[in-house]
Design a protein around this motif. Structure first.
Motif, mmCIF file in Angstrom:
data_model
loop_
_atom_site.group_PDB
_atom_site.id
_atom_site.type_symbol
_atom_site.label_atom_id
_atom_site.label_comp_id
_atom_site.label_asym_id
_atom_site.label_seq_id
_atom_site.Cartn_x
_atom_site.Cartn_y
_atom_site.Cartn_z
ATOM 1 N N GLY A 64 0.808 -1.216 0.000
ATOM 2 C CA GLY A 64 0.000 0.000 0.000
ATOM 3 C C GLY A 64 0.840 1.265 0.000
ATOM 4 O O GLY A 64 0.483 2.259 -0.636
ATOM 5 N N ASP A 101 0.874 4.158 -2.720
ATOM 6 C CA ASP A 101 0.660 5.544 -2.307
ATOM 7 C C ASP A 101 1.719 6.467 -2.885
ATOM 8 O O ASP A 101 1.430 7.569 -3.366
ATOM 9 C CB ASP A 101 0.677 5.611 -0.773
ATOM 10 N N ILE A 123 -2.761 1.232 1.806
ATOM 11 C CA ILE A 123 -3.786 0.203 1.894
ATOM 12 C C ILE A 123 -4.409 0.114 3.279
ATOM 13 O O ILE A 123 -5.592 -0.200 3.418
ATOM 14 C CB ILE A 123 -3.190 -1.157 1.486
ATOM 15 N N TYR A 125 -5.988 -2.706 -9.077
ATOM 16 C CA TYR A 125 -5.610 -2.800 -7.679
ATOM 17 C C TYR A 125 -6.258 -3.991 -6.971
ATOM 18 O O TYR A 125 -6.468 -3.963 -5.764
ATOM 19 C CB TYR A 125 -5.965 -1.504 -6.945
ATOM 20 N N LEU A 138 -4.055 -5.225 -4.273
ATOM 21 C CA LEU A 138 -4.114 -4.495 -3.011
ATOM 22 C C LEU A 138 -5.220 -5.039 -2.119
ATOM 23 O O LEU A 138 -5.061 -5.140 -0.902
ATOM 24 C CB LEU A 138 -4.343 -3.002 -3.277
ATOM 25 N N ARG A 161 -4.712 -6.823 1.482
ATOM 26 C CA ARG A 161 -5.402 -6.315 2.659
ATOM 27 C C ARG A 161 -5.888 -7.462 3.550
ATOM 28 O O ARG A 161 -5.916 -7.345 4.778
ATOM 29 C CB ARG A 161 -6.587 -5.454 2.213
#
Length: 301
Positions: A133, A137, A145, A160, A163, A167
């Motif tokens: 994450g 970013d 994330i 994504y 991602l 998570r």
């Protein structure tokens, strides 16, 4: 026993010095290795492990609280006054986990044995979401994330998906508790030793589920809309065999009720048989571990 793979490990955390004797580690690497794996090696090691447990609790608490509708904005909205403080604490916790993992990697007896240890893999997966994450970013200007709402993730599209998968890995952080408890490690070791029996249990469960799910479908589907497919019958079957019995799907015909009675009776027997094997395995592994500990203490004396 956190120093080697769970399947091959047969020693206690207090034997770290014995395990390291025949390795090529330098004296300093041995000391650091013992420090990281054995909380009894020194007072500082005890503090380090205590802080690790505390940070695990904080990390899990954050994971739970960020799903609460009332608290969610504190974790996801950058304009929230608490966002920076919470994100900073989370980053500090992850940094601690990372330092601990890197030090263990550098002081591990062999490169291959490090990757064979299931706990090391879990530790890597537990911190991976934060860094994935963070990279997203920094490269795309999107929120990290750990501070990303579901709506924002949906807007990113298929690019994504990774991602969203990462998570989920944050849940793995709860397993970091295991390496701090010899009793939990013992339970895991029992499961590993009973893998053949548990595998047989899963196979039998699958056979019974499909068999009785299919029977219930053909008995009930013409008069009971709840059994509109064999998959639905399998769902009812596995819930009944395990004696959970949610009750949202029930047979209505005499034939269906008879089949249900048979499945419920077999379910009780089905669950009772493997428990005897598991208890026997637990006793065997526990006695062996107790004997090794006694032998190690004798050597130390």
């Amino acid at each position: 026993d956190y120093a080697i793979s769970i399947e091959d490990s047969e020693s206690d955390e207090t034997s770290c010095g014995v395990l390291c004797e025949n390795t090529t580690l330098t004296a300093k690497r041995k000391a650091v290795h013992d420090f990281l794996l054995n909380p009894r090696s020194s007072k500082i090691a005890t503090v380090w492990h205590s802080v690790d447990i505390l940070f695990i609790c904080v990390s899990i608490a954050f994971l739970i609280m960020e799903t609460d509708p009332v608290l969610k904005d504190h974790f996801t909205d950058k304009r929230d006054p608490y966002y920076n403080a919470i994100y900073g604490i989370n980053a500090f916790v992850i940094s601690f986990f990372t330092i601990d993992l890197v030090l263990r990697f550098l002081t591990w007896p062999t490169f291959l044995s490090f990757w064979k240890n299931i706990f090391n893999i879990l530790d890597i997966l537990s911190i991976l979401p934060f860094y994935v994450g963070l990279i997203a970013d920094l490269t795309d200007g999107n929120p990290a994330i750990d501070a990303m709402s579901d709506t924002e993730m949906d807007q990113m599209g298929k690019r994504y998906v990774v991602l969203r998968v990462c998570r989920i890995f944050r849940i793995i952080r709860i397993f970091k508790f295991v390496r701090h408890s010899q009793d939990l490690i013992l339970i895991v070791r029992v499961v590993v030793h009973a893998k053949k029996e548990l595998g047989l249990l899963v196979i039998l469960l699958g056979i019974f589920t499909i068999t009785f799910g299919s029977i219930m479908y053909y008995v009930e589907h013409e008069v009971n809309d709840q059994f509109n497919s064999i998959m639905q019958g399998c769902w009812w079957s596995i819930v009944t065999i395990t004696t959970v019995g949610y009750g949202e799907v029930v047979p209505s015909t005499p034939g269906g009720k008879f089949v249900g009675s048979v499945v419920l009776t077999l379910g009780i027997v089905f669950l009772a048989l493997p428990m005897t094997i598991i208890v026997s395995k637990f006793s065997s592994v526990y006695e062996k571990r107790k004997g090794r500990l006694k032998g190690l203490r004798t050597l130390q004396i």
